[in-house]
Design a protein around this motif. Structure first.
Motif, short mmCIF file in Angstrom:
data_model
loop_
_atom_site.label_atom_id
_atom_site.label_comp_id
_atom_site.label_asym_id
_atom_site.label_seq_id
_atom_site.Cartn_x
_atom_site.Cartn_y
_atom_site.Cartn_z
N LEU A 129 0.90 -1.16 0.04
CA LEU A 129 -0.17 -0.02 -0.18
C LEU A 129 0.96 1.32 0.10
O LEU A 129 2.04 1.58 0.77
CB LEU A 129 -0.90 0.08 1.22
N GLY A 130 0.71 2.12 -1.03
CA GLY A 130 1.45 3.36 -1.18
C GLY A 130 2.79 3.14 -1.55
O GLY A 130 3.56 4.23 -1.09
N GLU A 131 3.31 2.08 -2.20
CA GLU A 131 4.50 2.09 -2.49
C GLU A 131 4.73 1.63 -4.17
O GLU A 131 3.55 1.41 -4.68
CB GLU A 131 5.09 0.74 -1.85
N PRO A 147 -1.21 -0.52 -4.33
CA PRO A 147 -2.50 -0.16 -4.01
C PRO A 147 -2.40 1.47 -3.41
O PRO A 147 -1.54 1.70 -2.78
CB PRO A 147 -3.09 -0.80 -2.86
N GLY A 148 -3.28 2.29 -3.84
CA GLY A 148 -3.25 3.71 -3.36
C GLY A 148 -2.51 4.60 -3.87
O GLY A 148 -2.46 5.63 -3.55
N VAL A 149 -1.46 4.25 -4.97
CA VAL A 149 -0.45 5.04 -5.53
C VAL A 149 -1.34 5.55 -6.85
O VAL A 149 -1.44 4.74 -7.71
CB VAL A 149 0.92 4.41 -5.79
N THR A 150 -1.18 6.85 -7.06
CA THR A 150 -2.13 7.69 -8.10
C THR A 150 -0.87 8.43 -8.94
O THR A 150 -1.22 8.71 -9.96
CB THR A 150 -3.04 8.52 -7.65
#
Length: 331
Positions: A28-30, A75-78
């Motif tokens: 997540l976030g990577e 996940p969560g990376v835009t």
């Protein structure tokens, strides 16, 4: 599978080995980065010797900064996607063909820089900016004493401070390094082996002293650094010898001065994200304009990490030592 540098026990540079490892997976976030190049830092040398406490959540392996290409986003990376050319600050594992990095610690490769040059930027830029800009508040018209002009941090700090309009006094241990410091923008460069840096600093500032000091020497320089500070000055200690020290507190109070001691690697993720955002906003444009450049002394293949460590430990380098992986494709 991919390849990475590992060591089984602390020791001399020859403990470093290139081995096969499992491919890391971004959480997540990577983001997952295919590494083209990785910077070598003094913290890596200390960790290899068993002298650097590694944060418990750090990825395995040496290496605190990389440049390369995003392979995948977790996940969560835009803000990042596959194919982006990036450089990143990581908490470990950078000596590898692939590494996972928090998305908030990733920056675009500055326009005009090679992957080798970009790999020499994250750790030094974040260290210099967080300590001199965010903590010491160095600004145009002020002065700063930078110890260790020949190192990656020192060579970058001289350029950054000069670029924002500050005057730089610096120290180094050889004529070559002091000459290089003057070429990078320092107004005075002192060979600490032959000259007194306190006297030289005061002379360069007409007796006033400097507004900030970036110190990599530590305990042995504390008292002498205090003598170099101007009123309301700030000393930031970022490395070197540690242990009990004594100094006259009145020296600090009478100057209305302050002292900070910091490490970058173990800072909370939110702090690192703030630092990286500041570097992206305020420092990368200076690299793209040419006001600041990456100073790279030597480049070694990843498999020759031991040789890179030997060179850095010799004390003869000017600027950064960088490892190049088999994944490096010149831009």
């Amino acid at each position: 599978m991919s390849e990475a540098i590992r060591f089984d026990h602390p020791g001399a540079p020859d403990v470093l080995r290139l081995v096969r490892v499992d491919r890391p997976v971004p959480g997540l976030g990577e983001v997952l980065i295919e590494v083209a190049a990785a910077g070598v830092n003094n913290a890596d040398l200390l960790e290899r010797r068993g002298q650097y406490p590694v944060p418990p959540d750090a990825p395995p392996g040496l290496g605190l900064e990389v440049a390369g290409t995003v392979i995948a986003a977790g996940p969560g990376v835009t803000q990042w996607r596959a194919g982006d050319a990036v450089c990143a600050l990581v908490a470990g594992g950078g000596y590898a063909e692939e590494v996972v990095a928090p998305a908030a610690q990733v920056m675009p490769v500055p326009r005009g820089l090679s992957m080798i040059e970009a790999a020499a930027i994250p750790e030094v830029a974040c260290t210099v900016y967080s300590n001199l800009a965010m903590i010491a508040g160095l600004r145009e018209g002020q002065s700063v004493l930078v110890h260790g002009a020949g190192g990656g941090i020192g060579s970058f700090a001289i350029q950054w401070a000069t670029a924002i309009g500050a005057r730089v006094v610096t120290t180094a241990g050889s004529a070559l390094k002091t000459a290089t410091a003057l070429e990078l923008g320092a107004v005075a460069a002192v060979n600490y082996r032959t000259d007194d840096f306190v006297a030289a600093t005061l002379a360069a500032t007409d007796g006033r002293g400097v507004d900030a000091i970036l110190d990599i020497v530590g305990a042995t320089y504390l008292r002498r650094n205090m003598e170099c500070l101007a009123l309301d000055g700030h000393l930031v200690v970022i490395g070197g010898s540690v242990g009990p020290v004594t100094f006259d507190l009145w020296e600090l109070m009478s100057r209305r001065a302050s002292v900070s001691a910091t490490l970058l690697r173990g800072r909370p993720a939110a702090q690192k994200a703030e630092i990286v955002a500041g570097v992206t906003r305020d420092v990368l444009p200076l690299l793209e304009s040419g006001a600041v450049r990456a100073v790279v002394d030597s480049v070694f293949p990843l498999a020759e990490a031991a040789r890179a460590h030997e060179l850095l430990e010799s004390g003869g380098t000017v600027g950064k030592v960088v490892l190049e992986t088999s994944r490096h494709r010149p831009r």
